[in-house]
Design a protein around this motif. Sequence first.
Motif, mmCIF file in Angstrom:
data_model
loop_
_atom_site.group_PDB
_atom_site.id
_atom_site.type_symbol
_atom_site.label_atom_id
_atom_site.label_comp_id
_atom_site.label_asym_id
_atom_site.label_seq_id
_atom_site.Cartn_x
_atom_site.Cartn_y
_atom_site.Cartn_z
ATOM 1 N N CYS A 100 12.316 -19.887 16.085
ATOM 2 C CA CYS A 100 13.530 -20.195 16.840
ATOM 3 C C CYS A 100 14.453 -18.978 16.907
ATOM 4 O O CYS A 100 14.729 -18.341 15.898
ATOM 5 C CB CYS A 100 14.244 -21.388 16.212
ATOM 6 N N CYS A 103 18.021 -20.208 14.897
ATOM 7 C CA CYS A 103 18.073 -20.492 13.459
ATOM 8 C C CYS A 103 16.961 -19.781 12.677
ATOM 9 O O CYS A 103 16.992 -19.749 11.451
ATOM 10 C CB CYS A 103 18.054 -22.000 13.204
ATOM 11 N N CYS A 121 14.125 -24.039 18.753
ATOM 12 C CA CYS A 121 13.662 -25.317 18.228
ATOM 13 C C CYS A 121 14.420 -26.431 18.933
ATOM 14 O O CYS A 121 15.430 -26.174 19.599
ATOM 15 C CB CYS A 121 13.857 -25.389 16.720
ATOM 16 N N CYS A 124 18.248 -26.578 18.160
ATOM 17 C CA CYS A 124 19.074 -25.516 18.739
ATOM 18 C C CYS A 124 19.140 -25.655 20.256
ATOM 19 O O CYS A 124 20.164 -25.357 20.861
ATOM 20 C CB CYS A 124 18.556 -24.150 18.329
#
Length: 130
Positions: A100, A103, A121, A124
């Motif tokens: 991701c 994050c 992801c 997010c």
Amino acid sequence: MRDKPKNEKQTLRFPANILAPIGKFLQERLASLQRRKKEIEKEDPFKDTSRLLDNASPDTDAAEQFGHARASAIKKELNKNIIQTKKALIRTKKGKYGICEDCGKMIDTDRLAIYPEATLCAKCQAKREK
Ligand SMILES: [Zn+2]
């Protein structure tokens, strides 16, 4: 042959034998998206400069307006997909595919299976779309 870095476990990565087909898939997808974009551009009535010379009836005008609006909408969507696919492709080359952007966690493989060009992801992505 590349030296195997130590502490491989610290950075989760897809092995090359998995990344290669994903990269190939993304490349093909990108090519087909770009092909579609060209087709749409050809379909767009406003692309045809000869129309400026003829006196189209109001009816044709409306149809052209509609055709143009439709082509623009599709093109916009295609552009978005092209950018996203390019981004994912770059990430396969950098060995960051499936991680991701926001994050840094691994993206769920189920998500990648449906949406292979994902660079965020699900969590997010949802945050960004708010
Ligand atoms: Zn995330």
